[in-house]
Design a protein around this motif. Structure first.
Motif: not given
Length: 86
Positions: A42, A44-53, A55
């Motif tokens: 969970e 990791r999923k939140n961090l991935k979303t934040k990373y995409e934003e 970027t």
């Protein structure tokens, strides 16, 4: 059939032993997943979303920064035209 000692376990058939070990591994795997892995997934999923934003924001800012030189040249040309007109 109740198992009261290790001798009772030794007397079980190999199929029953394999099934028992498999069930134990399944239970341990489920406990590991529920207590440790699910929260990490969970996060990791939140961090991935934040990373995409982030970027996307960086790309937008990079476009603006790339256009800065063009605007500086335009301002310089306009200043020259203004001075010439004065």
């Amino acid at each position: 059939m109740s198992i009261t000692s290790f001798d009772d376990i030794k007397k079980l058939s190999p199929q029953v032993k394999i099934i028992a070990v498999g069930i134990i591994f399944l239970i341990l795997g489920f406990l590991y997943w529920s207590y440790f892995l699910s929260s990490k997934l969970e996060a990791r999923k939140n961090l991935k979303t934040k990373y995409e934003e982030l970027t996307q924001k960086v790309n937008e800012k990079q476009l603006i920064a790339n256009q800065k030189q063009k605007y500086i040249k335009e301002v310089a040309a306009l200043k020259q035209k203004f001075e010439l007109a004065m």
